[in-house]
Design a protein around this motif. Structure first.
Motif, PDB file in Angstrom:
ATOM      1  N   UNK A 226       0.778  -1.413   0.257  1.00  0.00           N
ATOM      2  CA  UNK A 226       0.091  -0.009  -0.029  1.00  0.00           C
ATOM      3  C   UNK A 226       0.936   1.229  -0.043  1.00  0.00           C
ATOM      4  N   UNK A 227       2.062   1.371  -0.702  1.00  0.00           N
ATOM      5  CA  UNK A 227       2.951   2.395  -0.694  1.00  0.00           C
ATOM      6  C   UNK A 227       2.618   3.311  -1.755  1.00  0.00           C
ATOM      7  N   UNK A 228       2.623   4.814  -1.300  1.00  0.00           N
ATOM      8  CA  UNK A 228       2.344   5.781  -2.320  1.00  0.00           C
ATOM      9  C   UNK A 228       3.420   6.591  -1.951  1.00  0.00           C
ATOM     10  N   UNK A 229       4.160   7.205  -2.866  1.00  0.00           N
ATOM     11  CA  UNK A 229       5.451   8.020  -2.850  1.00  0.00           C
ATOM     12  C   UNK A 229       4.861   9.399  -3.124  1.00  0.00           C
ATOM     13  N   UNK A 230       5.513  10.298  -1.825  1.00  0.00           N
ATOM     14  CA  UNK A 230       5.330  11.832  -1.858  1.00  0.00           C
ATOM     15  C   UNK A 230       6.317  12.543  -2.265  1.00  0.00           C
ATOM     16  N   UNK A 231       6.376  13.326  -3.200  1.00  0.00           N
ATOM     17  CA  UNK A 231       7.751  14.263  -3.687  1.00  0.00           C
ATOM     18  C   UNK A 231       7.127  15.792  -3.824  1.00  0.00           C
ATOM     19  N   UNK A 232       7.653  16.297  -2.652  1.00  0.00           N
ATOM     20  CA  UNK A 232       7.494  17.712  -2.510  1.00  0.00           C
ATOM     21  C   UNK A 232       8.645  18.462  -3.211  1.00  0.00           C
ATOM     22  N   UNK A 233       8.217  19.576  -4.103  1.00  0.00           N
ATOM     23  CA  UNK A 233       8.981  20.318  -4.857  1.00  0.00           C
ATOM     24  C   UNK A 233       8.487  21.518  -5.504  1.00  0.00           C
ATOM     25  N   UNK A 234       8.906  22.738  -4.906  1.00  0.00           N
ATOM     26  CA  UNK A 234       8.567  24.034  -5.258  1.00  0.00           C
ATOM     27  C   UNK A 234       6.925  24.357  -5.554  1.00  0.00           C
ATOM     28  N   UNK A 235       6.229  24.263  -4.515  1.00  0.00           N
ATOM     29  CA  UNK A 235       4.764  24.194  -4.313  1.00  0.00           C
ATOM     30  C   UNK A 235       4.011  23.325  -5.227  1.00  0.00           C
TER      31      UNK A 235
ATOM     32  N   UNK B  36      13.724  22.383   0.505  1.00  0.00           N
ATOM     33  CA  UNK B  36      14.593  21.548  -0.609  1.00  0.00           C
ATOM     34  C   UNK B  36      13.663  20.118  -1.123  1.00  0.00           C
ATOM     35  N   UNK B  37      14.029  19.772  -2.206  1.00  0.00           N
ATOM     36  CA  UNK B  37      13.141  18.594  -2.772  1.00  0.00           C
ATOM     37  C   UNK B  37      13.214  17.303  -1.820  1.00  0.00           C
ATOM     38  N   UNK B  38      12.038  16.746  -1.536  1.00  0.00           N
ATOM     39  CA  UNK B  38      12.155  15.918  -0.746  1.00  0.00           C
ATOM     40  C   UNK B  38      11.154  14.804  -1.228  1.00  0.00           C
ATOM     41  N   UNK B  39      11.751  13.540  -1.121  1.00  0.00           N
ATOM     42  CA  UNK B  39      10.684  12.274  -1.669  1.00  0.00           C
ATOM     43  C   UNK B  39      10.706  11.478  -0.161  1.00  0.00           C
ATOM     44  N   UNK B  40       9.451  11.051   0.101  1.00  0.00           N
ATOM     45  CA  UNK B  40       9.218  10.151   1.097  1.00  0.00           C
ATOM     46  C   UNK B  40       8.000   9.148   0.909  1.00  0.00           C
ATOM     47  N   UNK B  41       7.796   8.238   1.471  1.00  0.00           N
ATOM     48  CA  UNK B  41       6.989   7.130   1.161  1.00  0.00           C
ATOM     49  C   UNK B  41       5.974   6.816   2.304  1.00  0.00           C
TER      50      UNK B  41
END
Length: 371
Positions: A283-292, A317-322
């Protein structure tokens, strides 16, 4: 036993108690029944699964006092189909058959003697008694109980920690992968306190029952091992969970390095869309935060992948988290807010989800390492 009751009142009271009746076939047959006790123009309905007991009461016209147990599921089915007219219950004590008459409709239902119904522990007589408002309690339960460990674990984290002190109600729950905590203002006129762990099953039943009533206050009655939650129309009795609850305050970060604000409704919708392609095992979804922007992605080997982009406030800063997306949905669906604040301390650190309109409710979710 002979009494008359309003159809709507009968149906309401059966709905309150019937869910706690034992449904498994290998238990005592009487545990699938509801105990009816008619005396002094009051009808008490009681059900139990030996862990929880629920009693509902209502005023009726009693012509002859008596008691009997009747099968809950069949009784609910009958009551739901009766016309909107007075309902008469008449017990034949020789054969335990109850005649139910409503207008031109008549049913005969075979009961089990009340003598076979397990003895329910009486209401706590020497415990701490605290009356509080129902609304903040219901809100606190709904914001925490979903995060408890599975009922079958029967350890301390299968319950919700509850602290009443002064004019504050604090509740918390964790299953080891996520933690929720809420603090609500209450009116505790006698300044009494309690520190207990309540089984999640008990609280879920309490929330369900409250959908059938319209009352403003509830009374906690607590001793060392038991709890009664009582209103004017019902009481639910339960064992408390023994043991020391984990020191969850130590896990909540005081600050977060980066914060994002995102529309609650848009995040729910995007997660719902993306989750169609998650791996059912993880049930993994990746979240990638980048520039709004927040990019959500999911993929399943041999099936495909999905992605969705929504606007957010984010300038770090760009951040990827799951995450297990179900944990995120469980949390934000309970929030009564337009926007959700996501507090981030790195891709492997616990992440805070909270409504932007309320500082005292948080959900802390552990991320899943991205490979």
């Amino acid at each position: 036993m002979l009494f008359t009751i309003d159809k709507d009142s009968l149906l309401n009271k059966i709905k309150i108690v019937e869910k706690v009746t034992a449904q498994r076939g290998n238990v005592q047959p009487v545990l699938a029944n509801v105990l009816f006790e008619a005396e002094n123009n009051v009808l008490n309905l009681t059900a139990t699964d030996l862990e929880i007991s629920i009693k509902a009461k209502t005023t009726v016209a009693v012509k002859k006092e008596g008691k009997i147990t009747l099968p809950a599921k069949k009784l609910l089915e009958i009551a739901a189909k009766l016309p909107d007219k007075p309902v008469e219950f008449s017990l034949n004590e020789d054969n335990n058959i109850v005649s139910i008459t409503c207008g031109n409709s008549k049913f005969e239902i075979i009961g089990i003697s009340a003598q076979e119904f397990p003895k329910i522990e009486e209401e706590i007589s020497d415990g701490t008694e605290i009356e509080i408002e129902l609304d903040p309690l219901l809100k606190s339960i709904k914001n925490t109980v979903y995060a408890t460990a599975n009922y079958e674990n029967r350890n301390v984290i299968s319950g919700v920690f509850c602290l009443i002190k002064g004019n504050k109600l604090e509740m918390a729950a964790t299953d080891g992968n996520r933690l929720t905590r809420i603090v609500e203002n209450i009116k505790n006129n006698e300044d009494k306190s309690a520190k207990i762990v309540i089984p999640a099953k008990t609280l879920n039943e309490f929330v369900r029952i409250c959908s059938f009533i319209s009352e403003e206050k509830v009374t906690f009655i607590v001793d060392k091992s038991r709890l009664t939650l009582k209103t004017m129309s019902f009481a639910i009795n339960s064992r408390l969970i023994e043991g020391e609850y984990p020191p969850y305050e130590q896990l909540i970060p005081k600050t977060t390095a980066n914060n994002s604000k995102v529309s609650r409704d848009e995040l729910i919708s995007a997660l719902d869309r993306v989750s169609t392609m998650v791996n059912d095992r993880t049930s993994i979804v990746k979240f990638m935060f980048n520039d709004n922007k927040l990019l959500l992605t999911a993929d399943t080997p041999n099936s495909g992948k999905s992605e969705d982009i929504i606007d957010c406030e984010y300038s770090g800063e760009n951040l990827a988290i799951a995450f297990n997306y179900k944990y995120v949905l469980d949390s934000i669906k309970t929030m009564d807010a337009k926007n959700v604040v996501v507090g981030l301390n790195g891709s492997l650190s616990a992440t805070v989800f909270r409504p932007d309109s309320q500082e005292d409710y948080i959900c802390l979710i552990m991320p899943i390492q991205i490979r």
